[in-house]
Motif scaffolding. Structure first.
Motif, PDB file in Angstrom:
ATOM      1  N   ASN A  12      15.902   9.034 -38.866  1.00 31.37           N
ATOM      2  CA  ASN A  12      14.755   8.178 -39.139  1.00 31.37           C
ATOM      3  C   ASN A  12      13.582   8.487 -38.215  1.00 31.37           C
ATOM      4  O   ASN A  12      12.422   8.435 -38.632  1.00 31.37           O
ATOM      5  CB  ASN A  12      15.172   6.707 -39.009  1.00 31.37           C
ATOM      6  N   VAL A  13      13.874   8.828 -36.953  1.00 26.48           N
ATOM      7  CA  VAL A  13      12.816   9.204 -36.015  1.00 26.48           C
ATOM      8  C   VAL A  13      12.063  10.422 -36.541  1.00 26.48           C
ATOM      9  O   VAL A  13      10.824  10.432 -36.575  1.00 26.48           O
ATOM     10  CB  VAL A  13      13.401   9.490 -34.608  1.00 26.48           C
TER      11      VAL A  13
ATOM     12  N   LYS B 190       9.992   9.588 -39.624  1.00 24.69           N
ATOM     13  CA  LYS B 190       8.780   8.842 -39.262  1.00 24.69           C
ATOM     14  C   LYS B 190       7.767   9.762 -38.582  1.00 24.69           C
ATOM     15  O   LYS B 190       6.553   9.596 -38.759  1.00 24.69           O
ATOM     16  CB  LYS B 190       9.136   7.658 -38.355  1.00 24.69           C
TER      17      LYS B 190
ATOM     18  N   LEU C 283       4.015  10.404 -39.896  1.00 31.21           N
ATOM     19  CA  LEU C 283       2.845  10.281 -39.012  1.00 31.21           C
ATOM     20  C   LEU C 283       2.000  11.556 -39.065  1.00 31.21           C
ATOM     21  O   LEU C 283       0.770  11.499 -39.136  1.00 31.21           O
ATOM     22  CB  LEU C 283       3.299   9.990 -37.583  1.00 31.21           C
ATOM     23  N   LYS C 284       2.670  12.702 -39.039  1.00 34.38           N
ATOM     24  CA  LYS C 284       1.953  13.981 -39.145  1.00 34.38           C
ATOM     25  C   LYS C 284       1.113  14.020 -40.419  1.00 34.38           C
ATOM     26  O   LYS C 284      -0.057  14.428 -40.406  1.00 34.38           O
ATOM     27  CB  LYS C 284       2.948  15.144 -39.147  1.00 34.38           C
TER      28      LYS C 284
ATOM     29  N   ALA D   5      -0.030  11.468 -42.131  1.00 28.54           N
ATOM     30  CA  ALA D   5      -1.139  10.521 -42.016  1.00 28.54           C
ATOM     31  C   ALA D   5      -2.278  11.118 -41.178  1.00 28.54           C
ATOM     32  O   ALA D   5      -3.458  10.938 -41.502  1.00 28.54           O
ATOM     33  CB  ALA D   5      -0.646   9.209 -41.395  1.00 28.54           C
TER      34      ALA D   5
ATOM     35  N   ILE E 106       1.383   4.504 -27.904  1.00 26.21           N
ATOM     36  CA  ILE E 106       2.214   3.670 -28.787  1.00 26.21           C
ATOM     37  C   ILE E 106       3.668   4.135 -28.773  1.00 26.21           C
ATOM     38  O   ILE E 106       4.573   3.336 -28.546  1.00 26.21           O
ATOM     39  CB  ILE E 106       1.657   3.681 -30.233  1.00 26.21           C
TER      40      ILE E 106
ATOM     41  N   MET F  40      -7.070   6.290 -41.346  1.00 23.95           N
ATOM     42  CA  MET F  40      -6.990   5.992 -39.914  1.00 23.95           C
ATOM     43  C   MET F  40      -6.031   4.850 -39.617  1.00 23.95           C
ATOM     44  O   MET F  40      -5.111   4.991 -38.812  1.00 23.95           O
ATOM     45  CB  MET F  40      -8.384   5.616 -39.390  1.00 23.95           C
TER      46      MET F  40
ATOM     47  N   ASN G 180      -3.799   3.934 -41.359  1.00 27.17           N
ATOM     48  CA  ASN G 180      -2.488   4.451 -41.722  1.00 27.17           C
ATOM     49  C   ASN G 180      -1.859   5.241 -40.569  1.00 27.17           C
ATOM     50  O   ASN G 180      -0.656   5.182 -40.363  1.00 27.17           O
ATOM     51  CB  ASN G 180      -2.610   5.335 -42.974  1.00 27.17           C
ATOM     52  N   VAL G 181      -2.682   5.976 -39.824  1.00 29.17           N
ATOM     53  CA  VAL G 181      -2.180   6.711 -38.662  1.00 29.17           C
ATOM     54  C   VAL G 181      -1.550   5.733 -37.664  1.00 29.17           C
ATOM     55  O   VAL G 181      -0.433   5.948 -37.190  1.00 29.17           O
ATOM     56  CB  VAL G 181      -3.307   7.537 -37.985  1.00 29.17           C
ATOM     57  N   TYR G 182      -2.252   4.648 -37.375  1.00 27.28           N
ATOM     58  CA  TYR G 182      -1.730   3.679 -36.408  1.00 27.28           C
ATOM     59  C   TYR G 182      -0.496   2.953 -36.956  1.00 27.28           C
ATOM     60  O   TYR G 182       0.458   2.704 -36.224  1.00 27.28           O
ATOM     61  CB  TYR G 182      -2.827   2.706 -35.964  1.00 27.28           C
TER      62      TYR G 182
ATOM     63  N   LYS H   5       1.681   4.240 -38.998  1.00 29.84           N
ATOM     64  CA  LYS H   5       2.780   5.209 -38.921  1.00 29.84           C
ATOM     65  C   LYS H   5       3.243   5.412 -37.477  1.00 29.84           C
ATOM     66  O   LYS H   5       4.430   5.618 -37.213  1.00 29.84           O
ATOM     67  CB  LYS H   5       2.369   6.548 -39.550  1.00 29.84           C
ATOM     68  N   ALA H   6       2.300   5.374 -36.537  1.00 28.58           N
ATOM     69  CA  ALA H   6       2.664   5.499 -35.121  1.00 28.58           C
ATOM     70  C   ALA H   6       3.543   4.314 -34.705  1.00 28.58           C
ATOM     71  O   ALA H   6       4.525   4.485 -33.980  1.00 28.58           O
ATOM     72  CB  ALA H   6       1.414   5.576 -34.252  1.00 28.58           C
ATOM     73  N   HIS H   7       3.206   3.126 -35.181  1.00 29.88           N
ATOM     74  CA  HIS H   7       4.027   1.951 -34.854  1.00 29.88           C
ATOM     75  C   HIS H   7       5.405   2.021 -35.518  1.00 29.88           C
ATOM     76  O   HIS H   7       6.403   1.603 -34.934  1.00 29.88           O
ATOM     77  CB  HIS H   7       3.280   0.652 -35.209  1.00 29.88           C
ATOM     78  N   GLU H   8       5.453   2.557 -36.734  1.00 26.03           N
ATOM     79  CA  GLU H   8       6.760   2.736 -37.399  1.00 26.03           C
ATOM     80  C   GLU H   8       7.619   3.738 -36.621  1.00 26.03           C
ATOM     81  O   GLU H   8       8.825   3.554 -36.458  1.00 26.03           O
ATOM     82  CB  GLU H   8       6.568   3.217 -38.848  1.00 26.03           C
ATOM     83  N   LEU H   9       6.977   4.796 -36.133  1.00 28.79           N
ATOM     84  CA  LEU H   9       7.705   5.800 -35.344  1.00 28.79           C
ATOM     85  C   LEU H   9       8.213   5.190 -34.036  1.00 28.79           C
ATOM     86  O   LEU H   9       9.360   5.419 -33.627  1.00 28.79           O
ATOM     87  CB  LEU H   9       6.795   7.003 -35.061  1.00 28.79           C
ATOM     88  N   LYS H  10       7.366   4.410 -33.388  1.00 26.91           N
ATOM     89  CA  LYS H  10       7.781   3.739 -32.145  1.00 26.91           C
ATOM     90  C   LYS H  10       9.024   2.877 -32.396  1.00 26.91           C
ATOM     91  O   LYS H  10       9.977   2.895 -31.606  1.00 26.91           O
ATOM     92  CB  LYS H  10       6.642   2.847 -31.631  1.00 26.91           C
TER      93      LYS H  10
ATOM     94  N   ALA I  67      11.241   3.248 -34.784  1.00 26.92           N
ATOM     95  CA  ALA I  67      12.392   4.131 -35.040  1.00 26.92           C
ATOM     96  C   ALA I  67      12.960   4.670 -33.725  1.00 26.92           C
ATOM     97  O   ALA I  67      14.177   4.769 -33.552  1.00 26.92           O
ATOM     98  CB  ALA I  67      11.987   5.276 -35.969  1.00 26.92           C
ATOM     99  N   ILE I  68      12.072   5.007 -32.777  1.00 27.34           N
ATOM    100  CA  ILE I  68      12.536   5.487 -31.458  1.00 27.34           C
ATOM    101  C   ILE I  68      13.305   4.368 -30.749  1.00 27.34           C
ATOM    102  O   ILE I  68      14.413   4.574 -30.255  1.00 27.34           O
ATOM    103  CB  ILE I  68      11.341   5.954 -30.586  1.00 27.34           C
TER     104      ILE I  68
ATOM    105  N   SER J 170      16.721   3.900 -32.107  1.00 27.21           N
ATOM    106  CA  SER J 170      17.614   5.063 -32.180  1.00 27.21           C
ATOM    107  C   SER J 170      18.798   4.920 -31.227  1.00 27.21           C
ATOM    108  O   SER J 170      18.715   4.236 -30.207  1.00 27.21           O
ATOM    109  CB  SER J 170      16.844   6.346 -31.857  1.00 27.21           C
TER     110      SER J 170
ATOM    111  N   ILE K 178       8.945  15.524 -31.499  1.00 28.28           N
ATOM    112  CA  ILE K 178       7.919  14.666 -32.128  1.00 28.28           C
ATOM    113  C   ILE K 178       6.534  15.234 -31.842  1.00 28.28           C
ATOM    114  O   ILE K 178       5.694  15.354 -32.739  1.00 28.28           O
ATOM    115  CB  ILE K 178       8.014  13.211 -31.600  1.00 28.28           C
TER     116      ILE K 178
ATOM    117  N   ILE L 174       3.852  16.274 -34.730  1.00 31.20           N
ATOM    118  CA  ILE L 174       2.575  15.591 -35.002  1.00 31.20           C
ATOM    119  C   ILE L 174       1.358  16.435 -34.625  1.00 31.20           C
ATOM    120  O   ILE L 174       0.251  16.129 -35.046  1.00 31.20           O
ATOM    121  CB  ILE L 174       2.487  14.177 -34.371  1.00 31.20           C
TER     122      ILE L 174
END
Ligand code: CA
Ligand code: CA
Lengths: 118, 118
Positions: free
Chosen positions: A3-4, A7, A11-12, A14, A102, B1, B3-5, B7-12, B14-15, B18, B99, B103
């Motif tokens: 999932n990491v 995601k 992000l890439k 986006a 973030i 834009m 959307n970038v933030y 997605k960054a929060h979704e990635l955070k 997921a991390i 994990s 990551i 990105i």
């Protein structure tokens, strides 16, 4: 875990689809197509790189070198394409910096915030 | 834009969710609760930091200092909790490195790949 990576790829995507990235790519292409702008920027980047390498090696930069860098910066800033490219780079650099803040928040939870802004 | 933030929060998230992050957090908590392990690790980190700062200032590290660092490393490695923490840190560090590679791929499209692996 998978999932990491999913995601990270979202992000890439986006980033690649953002207005800010498109603007940077467009400015870069315009400069590549303009021999004078391309050469001016190349000279400026080479000078910057040279000074950075000196600093990394712990070599003190002379006042003359600092002045030359400042003059070159002012010169390239007067070229509209280059000035716009640098603005676009700056905007994307802020976004990348925000993203890094973030996604490293979970690590701050463990190690604390080195800037003490917790 | 935005959307970038997002997605960054979704990635955070997921991390933070994990297995690798949970393992690191758990090891860190176990060490915090163990006075001896905590102190050993602290001494080791301080020595590392000291040597890093010297290198950043362009100060040559003596053979004696390098030996001391190596000895301290071997010592802390023998402590099971610390050794497991370092493994967990290494695993998360690989993920964070991956990551960052993912990105920044859009930027390579513009600037090229400095390692020439395009
Ligand atoms: Ca997993
Ligand atoms: Ca937008």
């Amino acid at each position: 875990m998978s999932n990491v990576y999913d995601k990270a790829h979202e992000l890439k995507k986006a980033i690649a689809e953002s207005e800010e990235f498109s603007a940077l790519k467009s400015m870069h292409e315009q400069i590549e197509a303009d021999e004078i702008a391309k050469k001016m920027l190349e000279n400026f980047r080479n000078l910057q790189l040279e000074l950075q390498q000196k600093q990394m090696q712990g070599i003190q930069i002379t006042e003359e070198e600092a002045q030359k860098a400042q003059q070159q910066f002012e010169l390239v800033q007067q070229h509209e394409l280059i000035s716009k490219l640098m603005e676009a780079e700056q905007r994307l650099s802020v976004i990348i910096g925000d993203i890094n803040k973030i996604i490293t928040e979970p690590l701050e939870e463990i190690y604390g915030n080195p800037e003490g802004q917790q």
